[in-house]
Design a protein around this motif. Structure first.
Motif, PDB file in Angstrom:
ATOM      1  N   ARG A   1       0.831  -1.147   0.017  1.00 21.85           N
ATOM      2  CA  ARG A   1      -0.094  -0.162   0.023  1.00 21.85           C
ATOM      3  C   ARG A   1       0.741   1.114   0.072  1.00 21.85           C
ATOM      4  NH1 ARG A   1      -2.297  -0.549   6.035  1.00 21.85           N
ATOM      5  NH2 ARG A   1      -0.547   0.222   7.346  1.00 21.85           N
ATOM      6  N   GLN A   2       0.516   2.254  -0.343  1.00 21.19           N
ATOM      7  CA  GLN A   2       0.935   3.554  -0.592  1.00 21.19           C
ATOM      8  C   GLN A   2       0.152   4.751  -0.299  1.00 21.19           C
ATOM      9  OE1 GLN A   2       2.964   4.404  -4.372  1.00 21.19           O
ATOM     10  NE2 GLN A   2       4.580   5.629  -3.210  1.00 21.19           N
ATOM     11  N   ALA A   3       0.531   5.302   0.840  1.00 22.20           N
ATOM     12  CA  ALA A   3      -0.515   6.717   1.057  1.00 22.20           C
ATOM     13  C   ALA A   3       0.258   7.652   0.656  1.00 22.20           C
ATOM     14  CB  ALA A   3      -0.278   6.735   2.838  1.00 22.20           C
ATOM     15  N   PRO A   4      -0.271   8.762   0.314  1.00 27.41           N
ATOM     16  CA  PRO A   4      -0.071   9.993  -0.281  1.00 27.41           C
ATOM     17  C   PRO A   4       1.223  10.634   0.601  1.00 27.41           C
ATOM     18  CG  PRO A   4      -2.606  10.214  -0.189  1.00 27.41           C
ATOM     19  CD  PRO A   4      -1.950   8.938   0.729  1.00 27.41           C
ATOM     20  N   GLY A   5       2.218  10.848  -0.287  1.00 25.00           N
ATOM     21  CA  GLY A   5       3.388  11.444   0.376  1.00 25.00           C
ATOM     22  C   GLY A   5       4.384  10.190   1.072  1.00 25.00           C
ATOM     23  N   LYS A   6       4.025   8.957   0.911  1.00 23.20           N
ATOM     24  CA  LYS A   6       4.835   8.230   1.545  1.00 23.20           C
ATOM     25  C   LYS A   6       5.232   7.078   0.670  1.00 23.20           C
ATOM     26  CE  LYS A   6       2.601   8.428   6.257  1.00 23.20           C
ATOM     27  NZ  LYS A   6       1.878   7.793   7.375  1.00 23.20           N
ATOM     28  N   GLU A   7       6.096   6.223   0.948  1.00 20.33           N
ATOM     29  CA  GLU A   7       6.897   5.101   0.189  1.00 20.33           C
ATOM     30  C   GLU A   7       5.893   3.890   0.264  1.00 20.33           C
ATOM     31  OE1 GLU A   7      11.642   6.076   0.701  1.00 20.33           O
ATOM     32  OE2 GLU A   7      10.882   4.204   1.292  1.00 20.33           O
ATOM     33  N   ARG A   8       5.900   3.183  -0.912  1.00 22.26           N
ATOM     34  CA  ARG A   8       5.082   1.958  -0.871  1.00 22.26           C
ATOM     35  C   ARG A   8       5.564   1.160   0.180  1.00 22.26           C
ATOM     36  NH1 ARG A   8       3.783  -0.251  -6.643  1.00 22.26           N
ATOM     37  NH2 ARG A   8       3.083   1.753  -6.714  1.00 22.26           N
ATOM     38  N   GLU A   9       4.562   0.567   0.923  1.00 25.23           N
ATOM     39  CA  GLU A   9       4.822  -0.363   2.182  1.00 25.23           C
ATOM     40  C   GLU A   9       4.329  -1.625   2.017  1.00 25.23           C
ATOM     41  OE1 GLU A   9       3.705   0.871   5.969  1.00 25.23           O
ATOM     42  OE2 GLU A   9       1.633   1.048   5.501  1.00 25.23           O
ATOM     43  N   PHE A  10       4.794  -2.880   2.468  1.00 23.85           N
ATOM     44  CA  PHE A  10       4.294  -4.057   2.498  1.00 23.85           C
ATOM     45  C   PHE A  10       3.417  -4.193   3.505  1.00 23.85           C
ATOM     46  CE2 PHE A  10       4.726  -8.438   2.274  1.00 23.85           C
ATOM     47  CZ  PHE A  10       4.610  -9.006   3.906  1.00 23.85           C
ATOM     48  N   VAL A  11       2.478  -4.948   2.995  1.00 19.67           N
ATOM     49  CA  VAL A  11       1.176  -5.369   3.954  1.00 19.67           C
ATOM     50  C   VAL A  11       1.040  -6.860   4.243  1.00 19.67           C
ATOM     51  CG1 VAL A  11      -1.357  -5.279   3.930  1.00 19.67           C
ATOM     52  CG2 VAL A  11      -0.099  -3.345   2.843  1.00 19.67           C
ATOM     53  N   THR A  12       1.222  -7.747   3.214  1.00 15.61           N
ATOM     54  CA  THR A  12       1.209  -9.186   3.537  1.00 15.61           C
ATOM     55  C   THR A  12       1.428  -9.733   2.462  1.00 15.61           C
ATOM     56  OG1 THR A  12      -0.432 -10.835   4.225  1.00 15.61           O
ATOM     57  CG2 THR A  12      -1.456  -9.059   3.004  1.00 15.61           C
ATOM     58  N   ALA A  13       1.674 -11.157   2.380  1.00 15.53           N
ATOM     59  CA  ALA A  13       1.999 -12.052   1.121  1.00 15.53           C
ATOM     60  C   ALA A  13       1.679 -13.621   1.560  1.00 15.53           C
ATOM     61  CB  ALA A  13       3.589 -11.841   0.958  1.00 15.53           C
ATOM     62  N   ILE A  14       1.417 -13.912   0.581  1.00 15.66           N
ATOM     63  CA  ILE A  14       1.323 -15.574   0.578  1.00 15.66           C
ATOM     64  C   ILE A  14       2.315 -16.488  -0.442  1.00 15.66           C
ATOM     65  CG2 ILE A  14      -0.532 -15.440  -0.734  1.00 15.66           C
ATOM     66  CD1 ILE A  14      -1.931 -17.686   0.953  1.00 15.66           C
ATOM     67  N   ARG A  15       2.797 -17.363  -0.054  1.00 15.22           N
ATOM     68  CA  ARG A  15       3.536 -18.139  -1.240  1.00 15.22           C
ATOM     69  C   ARG A  15       2.585 -19.321  -1.384  1.00 15.22           C
ATOM     70  NH1 ARG A  15       9.513 -19.331   0.740  1.00 15.22           N
ATOM     71  NH2 ARG A  15       8.658 -20.827   2.132  1.00 15.22           N
ATOM     72  N   TRP A  16       2.607 -19.324  -2.959  1.00 17.81           N
ATOM     73  CA  TRP A  16       1.910 -20.306  -3.531  1.00 17.81           C
ATOM     74  C   TRP A  16       2.190 -21.741  -3.011  1.00 17.81           C
ATOM     75  CZ3 TRP A  16      -1.719 -17.268  -4.959  1.00 17.81           C
ATOM     76  CH2 TRP A  16      -2.823 -17.481  -5.893  1.00 17.81           C
ATOM     77  N   SER A  17       3.428 -21.881  -2.976  1.00 15.49           N
ATOM     78  CA  SER A  17       4.014 -23.220  -2.597  1.00 15.49           C
ATOM     79  C   SER A  17       3.385 -24.054  -1.448  1.00 15.49           C
ATOM     80  CB  SER A  17       5.454 -23.396  -2.831  1.00 15.49           C
ATOM     81  OG  SER A  17       5.991 -22.391  -1.674  1.00 15.49           O
ATOM     82  N   ASP A  18       3.483 -23.366  -0.327  1.00 16.13           N
ATOM     83  CA  ASP A  18       3.142 -23.675   1.122  1.00 16.13           C
ATOM     84  C   ASP A  18       2.040 -22.979   1.666  1.00 16.13           C
ATOM     85  OD1 ASP A  18       6.394 -22.728   2.680  1.00 16.13           O
ATOM     86  OD2 ASP A  18       4.682 -21.616   1.820  1.00 16.13           O
ATOM     87  N   ARG A  19       1.754 -21.961   1.098  1.00 11.52           N
ATOM     88  CA  ARG A  19       0.636 -21.099   1.771  1.00 11.52           C
ATOM     89  C   ARG A  19       1.078 -20.459   2.806  1.00 11.52           C
ATOM     90  NH1 ARG A  19      -5.656 -22.832   1.076  1.00 11.52           N
ATOM     91  NH2 ARG A  19      -5.496 -24.213  -1.061  1.00 11.52           N
ATOM     92  N   SER A  20       2.404 -20.338   2.919  1.00 13.03           N
ATOM     93  CA  SER A  20       2.863 -19.588   4.101  1.00 13.03           C
ATOM     94  C   SER A  20       2.511 -18.114   4.125  1.00 13.03           C
ATOM     95  CB  SER A  20       4.701 -19.603   4.205  1.00 13.03           C
ATOM     96  OG  SER A  20       4.955 -20.839   4.427  1.00 13.03           O
ATOM     97  N   THR A  21       2.367 -17.468   4.907  1.00 11.64           N
ATOM     98  CA  THR A  21       1.847 -16.008   5.008  1.00 11.64           C
ATOM     99  C   THR A  21       2.838 -15.261   5.891  1.00 11.64           C
ATOM    100  OG1 THR A  21       0.568 -16.667   6.743  1.00 11.64           O
ATOM    101  CG2 THR A  21      -0.438 -16.668   4.614  1.00 11.64           C
ATOM    102  N   TYR A  22       2.901 -13.872   5.542  1.00  9.15           N
ATOM    103  CA  TYR A  22       3.469 -12.923   6.194  1.00  9.15           C
ATOM    104  C   TYR A  22       2.902 -11.657   6.349  1.00  9.15           C
ATOM    105  CZ  TYR A  22       6.763 -16.351   4.384  1.00  9.15           C
ATOM    106  OH  TYR A  22       7.442 -17.543   3.839  1.00  9.15           O
ATOM    107  N   TYR A  23       2.964 -10.924   7.401  1.00 11.46           N
ATOM    108  CA  TYR A  23       2.305  -9.924   7.741  1.00 11.46           C
ATOM    109  C   TYR A  23       3.170  -8.754   8.286  1.00 11.46           C
ATOM    110  CZ  TYR A  23      -1.776 -12.750   7.287  1.00 11.46           C
ATOM    111  OH  TYR A  23      -2.859 -13.235   6.659  1.00 11.46           O
ATOM    112  N   ALA A  24       2.650  -7.329   7.762  1.00 10.30           N
ATOM    113  CA  ALA A  24       3.316  -6.263   8.522  1.00 10.30           C
ATOM    114  C   ALA A  24       3.109  -6.202   9.814  1.00 10.30           C
ATOM    115  CB  ALA A  24       3.132  -4.891   7.726  1.00 10.30           C
TER     116      ALA A  24
END
Length: 125
Positions: free
Chosen positions: A37-60
């Motif tokens: 996500r990217q808010a006005p005037g800010k850098e793009r930041e990580f929110v969450t991700a999921i790996r297709w291989s093992d469904r591992s998830t990662y969150y900010a």
């Protein structure tokens, strides 16, 4: 790979919203799908991700416990369920796809090769 994100909107603090990211083209077990996500005037930041291989998830840390990423293999779609939204969650949300990402790189925008067009999420107080 082409990505199309949708589902954004204007909600009030405390509300929920679900974003979808539909992937077309080749996506296999080597891929990871993420939301940034990217808010006005800010850098793009990580929110969450999921790996297709093992469904591992990662969150900010800022969204842990409130947001949930999931996938539907049959529809080739990744979802971002956002609960207990806060005004600071206001941003343009982008989905992204990357290939053969290692865990240490999964939070960096530069690790991703493919990006969707973004969808606006606005949370009013």
């Amino acid at each position: 790979v082409q990505l199309q994100a949708f589902g954004g909107g204007l909600v009030q603090a405390g509300d929920s919203l679900r974003l979808s990211c539909a992937a077309s083209g080749r996506t296999d077990r080597s891929y990871a799908l993420a939301w940034f996500r990217q808010a006005p005037g800010k850098e793009r930041e990580f929110v969450t991700a999921i790996r297709w291989s093992d469904r591992s998830t990662y969150y900010a840390d800022s969204v842990k416990g409130r947001f949930t990423i999931s996938r539907d293999n049959a529809k080739n779609t990744v979802y971002l369920q956002m609960n207990s939204l806060k005004p600071e969650d206001t941003a343009v949300y982008y989905c992204a796809a990357g290939v053969r990402l290692i865990v240490s790189s999964i939070r960096f925008p530069t690790s991703y090769n493919f990006w969707g067009q973004g969808t606006q999420v606005t949370v009013s107080s």
